[in-house]
Scaffold this active site. Sequence first.
Site, PDB file in Angstrom:
ATOM      1  N   SER A  58     -12.573 -15.270  37.771  1.00 45.97           N
ATOM      2  CA  SER A  58     -13.613 -14.725  36.891  1.00 45.97           C
ATOM      3  C   SER A  58     -13.565 -13.209  36.740  1.00 45.97           C
ATOM      4  O   SER A  58     -14.357 -12.650  35.971  1.00 45.97           O
ATOM      5  CB  SER A  58     -14.998 -15.150  37.391  1.00 45.97           C
ATOM      6  N   LYS A  61     -13.485 -11.960  33.254  1.00 49.49           N
ATOM      7  CA  LYS A  61     -14.660 -11.663  32.437  1.00 49.49           C
ATOM      8  C   LYS A  61     -14.922 -10.160  32.310  1.00 49.49           C
ATOM      9  O   LYS A  61     -15.707  -9.743  31.449  1.00 49.49           O
ATOM     10  CB  LYS A  61     -15.891 -12.370  33.005  1.00 49.49           C
ATOM     11  N   SER A 118     -21.883 -14.675  35.571  1.00 50.17           N
ATOM     12  CA  SER A 118     -20.492 -15.125  35.468  1.00 50.17           C
ATOM     13  C   SER A 118     -20.392 -16.429  34.692  1.00 50.17           C
ATOM     14  O   SER A 118     -19.602 -17.328  35.033  1.00 50.17           O
ATOM     15  CB  SER A 118     -19.860 -15.285  36.856  1.00 50.17           C
TER      16      SER A 118
END
Length: 380
Positions: A58, A61, A118
């Site tokens: 993640s 992101k 997230s």
Amino acid sequence: MRILIASSLLLIAQLSAAAPSIIPKPPSLAATSYILIDANSGEVLVEKDADRILPPASLTKMMTSFVVTEELAYGNIQEEDGVRISVKAWKAEGSRMFIQEGKTVAVGDLLKGVIIQSGNDASIALAEHVSGTEEAFVDVMNQYAAQLGMINTHYNNATGLPSKGHRSTARDLSTLANHIIYDHSEYYPLYKEKEFKYNNISQKNRNLLLFWDPRVDGLKTGHTNEAGYCLVSSAQENGMRLISVVMGARSERGRARESQKLLTYGFRYFESHKLFNQQETLQSSQVWLGEADNLDLGVNNGVYITIPRGQKGNLKIENSIDEVIKAPVNKGMEYGQIKVSLDGKVLMEKPLVALEDVKEAGFLARLWDYVVLFFLSLFR
């Protein structure tokens, strides 16, 4: 020819010489790859396998949110814009913001869902809103990665979900973090938000350092079975900002502990100083054949250095300037060099550039300068 002028900045000239500093070896972390940099100077303080190509999970992101803030800055989208949620976004696996298919959600809320919660669903929804499809948005992500110099990074999606060839490195992610902090600083406070509530569901930021260490104000966590536990963090103390990247830690608390070791080491044994401001006059030199008699010289951009703590008084600064500068002079032309060293080691070299234009003088004035230069050359 150039003349060498040894000088000391006003901020250090009045300090007595500092004693030599003793710096221990950097900590060894229980992680696959890591790096610690001074965000202002770009100096790498600690690194281990920082160019090792790994799945970013993640941490992907970070680029998703960076592209969105770029679009917001350009005025292509607005925080108040409504985004209609697609089936693909609604069905996203993994961490979620819990948006519902067919509903309309504001860009600003989705951005918080990406950064704080997230949310994979929020990431896909924003990607589709900005570029039409997630695939088209990913192409934009990769173009930005290339533009920022992230040479070992390639994205296949906007979420960080496992995908063959989806990769990055600790060094590349530290570069991206720096741009997130400084390019659109108005959005950076989102990264220190500890909680975000949407659709009556409240979720806490997974970055435990936001709860443990008041110096920390960002950035992003990541985890998959393949990537392990990852954390990009940034902290500020006494005007010094550090960025740490830890990839492949063994647990959620472990990535926070290992990151804190890096930050503590950096703040304890190093300090950051802004030596020169952009367009600050660092030296004046005589100009021949020009309408002006003197020319101000400086550096194009502000200059920061990172040094061992307590060594500010041992810095040595030297200016090497062209012996004869003739008009016409255009702003930005190089006429020398400035060098900063510590204990005989050169820390920084930058060209000294003209801070202004100087036009040629009239014929008689130039003729007189030519005569003077001729006789000066004889004496030299």
